[in-house]
Write a protein that holds these residues in place. Structure first.
Motif, PDB file in Angstrom:
ATOM      1  N   PRO A 100       0.815  -1.207   0.000  1.00 27.13           N
ATOM      2  CA  PRO A 100       0.000   0.000   0.000  1.00 27.13           C
ATOM      3  C   PRO A 100       0.846   1.253   0.000  1.00 27.13           C
ATOM      4  O   PRO A 100       0.399   2.313  -0.404  1.00 27.13           O
ATOM      5  CB  PRO A 100      -0.789  -0.106   1.308  1.00 27.13           C
ATOM      6  CG  PRO A 100       0.016  -0.996   2.160  1.00 27.13           C
ATOM      7  CD  PRO A 100       0.711  -1.940   1.260  1.00 27.13           C
ATOM      8  N   SER A 101       2.108   1.119   0.413  1.00 30.35           N
ATOM      9  CA  SER A 101       2.925   2.319   0.504  1.00 30.35           C
ATOM     10  C   SER A 101       3.818   2.480  -0.708  1.00 30.35           C
ATOM     11  O   SER A 101       4.790   3.207  -0.664  1.00 30.35           O
ATOM     12  CB  SER A 101       3.791   2.249   1.751  1.00 30.35           C
ATOM     13  OG  SER A 101       4.549   1.064   1.700  1.00 30.35           O
ATOM     14  N   LYS A 116     -11.690   8.959   1.269  1.00 31.27           N
ATOM     15  CA  LYS A 116     -10.960   9.931   0.480  1.00 31.27           C
ATOM     16  C   LYS A 116      -9.505   9.743   0.812  1.00 31.27           C
ATOM     17  O   LYS A 116      -9.105   9.848   1.953  1.00 31.27           O
ATOM     18  CB  LYS A 116     -11.421  11.334   0.856  1.00 31.27           C
ATOM     19  CG  LYS A 116     -10.766  12.335  -0.004  1.00 31.27           C
ATOM     20  CD  LYS A 116     -11.653  13.517  -0.232  1.00 31.27           C
ATOM     21  CE  LYS A 116     -10.992  14.341  -1.310  1.00 31.27           C
ATOM     22  NZ  LYS A 116     -10.810  15.666  -1.032  1.00 31.27           N
ATOM     23  N   LEU A 117      -8.729   9.416  -0.163  1.00 34.60           N
ATOM     24  CA  LEU A 117      -7.317   9.204   0.103  1.00 34.60           C
ATOM     25  C   LEU A 117      -6.535  10.405  -0.381  1.00 34.60           C
ATOM     26  O   LEU A 117      -6.628  10.797  -1.532  1.00 34.60           O
ATOM     27  CB  LEU A 117      -6.819   7.963  -0.633  1.00 34.60           C
ATOM     28  CG  LEU A 117      -7.380   6.644  -0.136  1.00 34.60           C
ATOM     29  CD1 LEU A 117      -6.732   5.521  -0.879  1.00 34.60           C
ATOM     30  CD2 LEU A 117      -7.143   6.481   1.333  1.00 34.60           C
ATOM     31  N   ASN A 118      -5.769  10.956   0.503  1.00 42.06           N
ATOM     32  CA  ASN A 118      -4.936  12.068   0.078  1.00 42.06           C
ATOM     33  C   ASN A 118      -3.540  11.580  -0.167  1.00 42.06           C
ATOM     34  O   ASN A 118      -3.083  10.627   0.418  1.00 42.06           O
ATOM     35  CB  ASN A 118      -4.905  13.126   1.180  1.00 42.06           C
ATOM     36  CG  ASN A 118      -6.219  13.827   1.265  1.00 42.06           C
ATOM     37  OD1 ASN A 118      -6.798  14.134   0.263  1.00 42.06           O
ATOM     38  ND2 ASN A 118      -6.693  14.049   2.463  1.00 42.06           N
ATOM     39  N   LYS A 185     -14.711  -4.471   3.800  1.00 42.88           N
ATOM     40  CA  LYS A 185     -14.646  -5.904   3.883  1.00 42.88           C
ATOM     41  C   LYS A 185     -15.670  -6.386   4.906  1.00 42.88           C
ATOM     42  O   LYS A 185     -15.770  -5.838   5.982  1.00 42.88           O
ATOM     43  CB  LYS A 185     -13.255  -6.336   4.304  1.00 42.88           C
ATOM     44  CG  LYS A 185     -13.041  -7.794   4.101  1.00 42.88           C
ATOM     45  CD  LYS A 185     -11.618  -8.141   4.323  1.00 42.88           C
ATOM     46  CE  LYS A 185     -11.441  -9.619   4.335  1.00 42.88           C
ATOM     47  NZ  LYS A 185     -11.549 -10.187   3.000  1.00 42.88           N
ATOM     48  N   VAL A 193     -14.967  -3.614   7.692  1.00 44.40           N
ATOM     49  CA  VAL A 193     -13.664  -2.975   7.847  1.00 44.40           C
ATOM     50  C   VAL A 193     -13.279  -2.332   6.528  1.00 44.40           C
ATOM     51  O   VAL A 193     -13.255  -3.009   5.504  1.00 44.40           O
ATOM     52  CB  VAL A 193     -12.614  -4.043   8.209  1.00 44.40           C
ATOM     53  CG1 VAL A 193     -11.279  -3.400   8.384  1.00 44.40           C
ATOM     54  CG2 VAL A 193     -13.028  -4.783   9.447  1.00 44.40           C
ATOM     55  N   PRO A 194     -12.954  -1.060   6.524  1.00 48.17           N
ATOM     56  CA  PRO A 194     -12.491  -0.477   5.259  1.00 48.17           C
ATOM     57  C   PRO A 194     -11.137  -1.045   4.907  1.00 48.17           C
ATOM     58  O   PRO A 194     -10.267  -1.179   5.763  1.00 48.17           O
ATOM     59  CB  PRO A 194     -12.382   1.019   5.565  1.00 48.17           C
ATOM     60  CG  PRO A 194     -12.893   1.221   6.915  1.00 48.17           C
ATOM     61  CD  PRO A 194     -13.016  -0.079   7.595  1.00 48.17           C
ATOM     62  N   THR A 195     -10.991  -1.405   3.644  1.00 50.44           N
ATOM     63  CA  THR A 195      -9.762  -2.076   3.210  1.00 50.44           C
ATOM     64  C   THR A 195      -9.289  -1.485   1.911  1.00 50.44           C
ATOM     65  O   THR A 195     -10.096  -1.075   1.073  1.00 50.44           O
ATOM     66  CB  THR A 195     -10.045  -3.569   2.974  1.00 50.44           C
ATOM     67  OG1 THR A 195     -10.856  -4.040   4.019  1.00 50.44           O
ATOM     68  CG2 THR A 195      -8.773  -4.369   2.938  1.00 50.44           C
ATOM     69  N   VAL A 196      -7.986  -1.447   1.758  1.00 46.42           N
ATOM     70  CA  VAL A 196      -7.412  -0.943   0.513  1.00 46.42           C
ATOM     71  C   VAL A 196      -6.592  -2.048  -0.118  1.00 46.42           C
ATOM     72  O   VAL A 196      -5.685  -2.583   0.490  1.00 46.42           O
ATOM     73  CB  VAL A 196      -6.488   0.254   0.783  1.00 46.42           C
ATOM     74  CG1 VAL A 196      -5.770   0.640  -0.471  1.00 46.42           C
ATOM     75  CG2 VAL A 196      -7.289   1.408   1.279  1.00 46.42           C
ATOM     76  N   SER A 197      -6.906  -2.378  -1.366  1.00 45.31           N
ATOM     77  CA  SER A 197      -6.154  -3.405  -2.081  1.00 45.31           C
ATOM     78  C   SER A 197      -5.380  -2.731  -3.174  1.00 45.31           C
ATOM     79  O   SER A 197      -5.925  -1.902  -3.885  1.00 45.31           O
ATOM     80  CB  SER A 197      -7.145  -4.318  -2.770  1.00 45.31           C
ATOM     81  OG  SER A 197      -7.137  -5.553  -2.296  1.00 45.31           O
TER      82      SER A 197
END
Lengths: 306, 200
Positions: A100-101, A116-118, A185, A193-197
């Protein structure tokens, strides 16, 4: 807690607590139209207003109960699908790791909203929006960053073919270094659960592989078939994207139905509580009107007797 | 080879250690700390979102000697056919031909063409017809096979396969655009693979 109960009881009896004598019933804080004056000054109290309210609250309760049943059945249907599809993205994460990073120039964020991803200054972020809710939310402040909007996804039950067409559309129209899929998820009916793939484009995969770190051993994998390693990695990335997307959409749909079910459930419970309170008020009003009539009749009769 | 093995071992133990913590506090895997940091810098009030690795069971480390069994995960979009099954050998239909995978196989990424996947466990052989997909073989003798569609071979109907083959051959002959030709060709490939699956 006792004080709260007392306060609640007090609020129930408040309308009739002070007006003990008959005259005060006239000035009861219940809705003013409870009291009607007949032509000769006869007073009667009508329960019409309370009855109307009770009917409407009961209807609302029925509607929300039905909606809860619908959401529960949809959830059941989609939950088995989701659990079965959970194995789908695991091989990809095992192979390519989870970054993710990853530091990339172009981020494309796919979401159904509510996130919202900054990111930092040199990175540009584009949004692909799925669904009407997200559109309404994000269109206000990030209008220039939106690449694609797709709506009406829930018309037909989700299947892999549909999602692969969707993924195809996105891949054709958007150039990306990293695709981040944001979804909820589903863990249980009340917890999501909010998840970022993250799906990285082949070039970034190469870059990360060369720099060591998590993907360092990707080079050790031999590649069978196809002409070049790059081609295989491209196919792999596209396949990974459609698989992860499929799982993400299913999980999101599950979470949505679960949230809907619990919302409808609490709403029908609230309607039930309200109905109880109204029933008590109704009974008190009815009894008060009967008492009033009786007293008037009796006092009239005793006045006639002398 | 030993350098690779030790590197892999270091990677998996590091990730396993961090995954042990990830059940206590949502923010801890060592590799994702950059993400967590940048998140908290921008949005300190909301918990950072989870990432898929926190939902996955950790993969076993690369053993130093070749294990006796191969662990197979065979997944489809709508089901996990086999997960964590220990078998002796699998034969996958890679684009370069049938590829046999034994424990201790070199790590490989293979693209699959429509064909038969056979799973050998002792004396039983289970055969599935795959439409296409990928096979990922890791250094720790775990094979992941991801396919879009798969059916056991005895579910294929020979009459329908023949009919499909005839249909697609006809479509290829009457196809005008490249897209139609490509689609018809794919249909022919799949059906002839199914044909050989049933007969062979």
């Amino acid at each position: 807690m006792a004080m709260a109960a007392l306060r609640r009881e007090g609020s129930r009896f408040a309308p009739l607590l002070s007006p003990r004598p008959i005259t005060a019933v006239r000035s009861s804080p219940l809705a003013p139209s409870h009291e009607d004056e007949g032509p000769i000054g006869v007073r009667y109290i009508s329960t019409q207003v309370v009855r109307n309210r009770m009917k409407s609250v009961k209807n609302i309760q029925k509607i929300t109960k039905a909606m809860k049943m619908v959401a529960a059945s949809k959830l059941r249907a989609i939950q088995t699908k989701t659990e079965n599809s959970r194995g789908l993205w695991q091989p990809f994460t095992a192979l390519l790791g989870d970054l993710p990073s990853a530091d990339v120039k172009k981020n494309v964020v796919i979401s159904k909203g509510l996130h919202k991803l900054n990111s930092g200054p040199e990175k540009e972020t584009k949004y692909v929006i799925l669904g009407e809710k997200a559109k309404a939310q994000l269109i206000r402040d990030s209008k220039k960053d939106i690449e694609l909007i797709m709506t009406e996804l829930q018309k037909n039950p989700l299947n892999y073919t549909q999602v692969s067409v969707l993924a195809d559309e996105i891949l054709k129209n958007v150039e990306y270094d990293a695709l981040r899929i944001v979804f909820n998820k589903f863990q249980s009916v009340v917890s999501f659960v909010p998840t970022v793939s993250t799906v990285l484009s082949p070039e970034i995969v190469e870059r990360e592989a060369e720099s060591g770190g998590k993907l360092g051993d990707l080079d050790s994998y031999e590649v069978e078939g196809g002409e070049t390693k790059g081609e295989i990695l491209q196919n792999l990335a596209e396949f990974q994207f459609s698989c992860v997307m499929f799982n993400a959409l299913l999980e999101n749909a599950c979470s949505e139905q679960g949230a809907r079910m619990s919302a409808m459930d609490s709403s029908s419970r609230n309607a039930g509580d309200m109905l109880d309170r109204l029933t008590l008020t109704y009974n008190r009003t009815r009894q008060a009107s009967i008492t009033t009539e009786l007293i008037e009749i009796i006092s009239g009769a005793s006045a006639l007797e002398g | 080879m030993f350098r690779q093995a030790s590197r892999l071992l270091a990677r998996t133990t590091a990730s396993r250690r961090s995954r042990a913590f990830s059940s206590d506090v949502p923010a801890t895997p060592a590799q994702d700390s950059n993400f967590i940091e940048s998140w908290t810098k921008v949005i300190p009030n909301i918990d950072p979102p989870k990432t898929p690795s926190s939902f996955m069971a950790p993969r076993p480390a690369t053993p130093s000697s070749i294990p006796t069994k191969l662990t197979v995960n065979f997944v489809l979009p709508y089901a996990s056919e086999l997960s964590g099954k220990e078998v002796d050998m699998v034969i996958v239909p890679a684009t370069t031909g049938q590829m046999g995978v034994l424990p201790g196989h070199v790590p490989t990424i293979a693209e699959l063409k429509p064909g038969i996947l056979s799973v050998h466990e002792g004396n039983d052989v289970t055969k599935y017809f795959l439409s296409s997909g990928f096979a990922l073989i890791h250094a720790n003798s775990v094979a992941d096979i991801i396919a879009v569609e798969a059916v056991p071979v005895d579910h294929l109907d020979p009459a329908l396969v023949q009919k499909g083959l005839a249909d697609f051959t006809q479509k290829l002959n009457s196809a005008t655009t490249d897209l139609d030709k490509a689609e018809a060709q794919i249909g022919i490939d799949v059906h002839s693979a199914m044909n050989s699956a049933i007969t062979g």
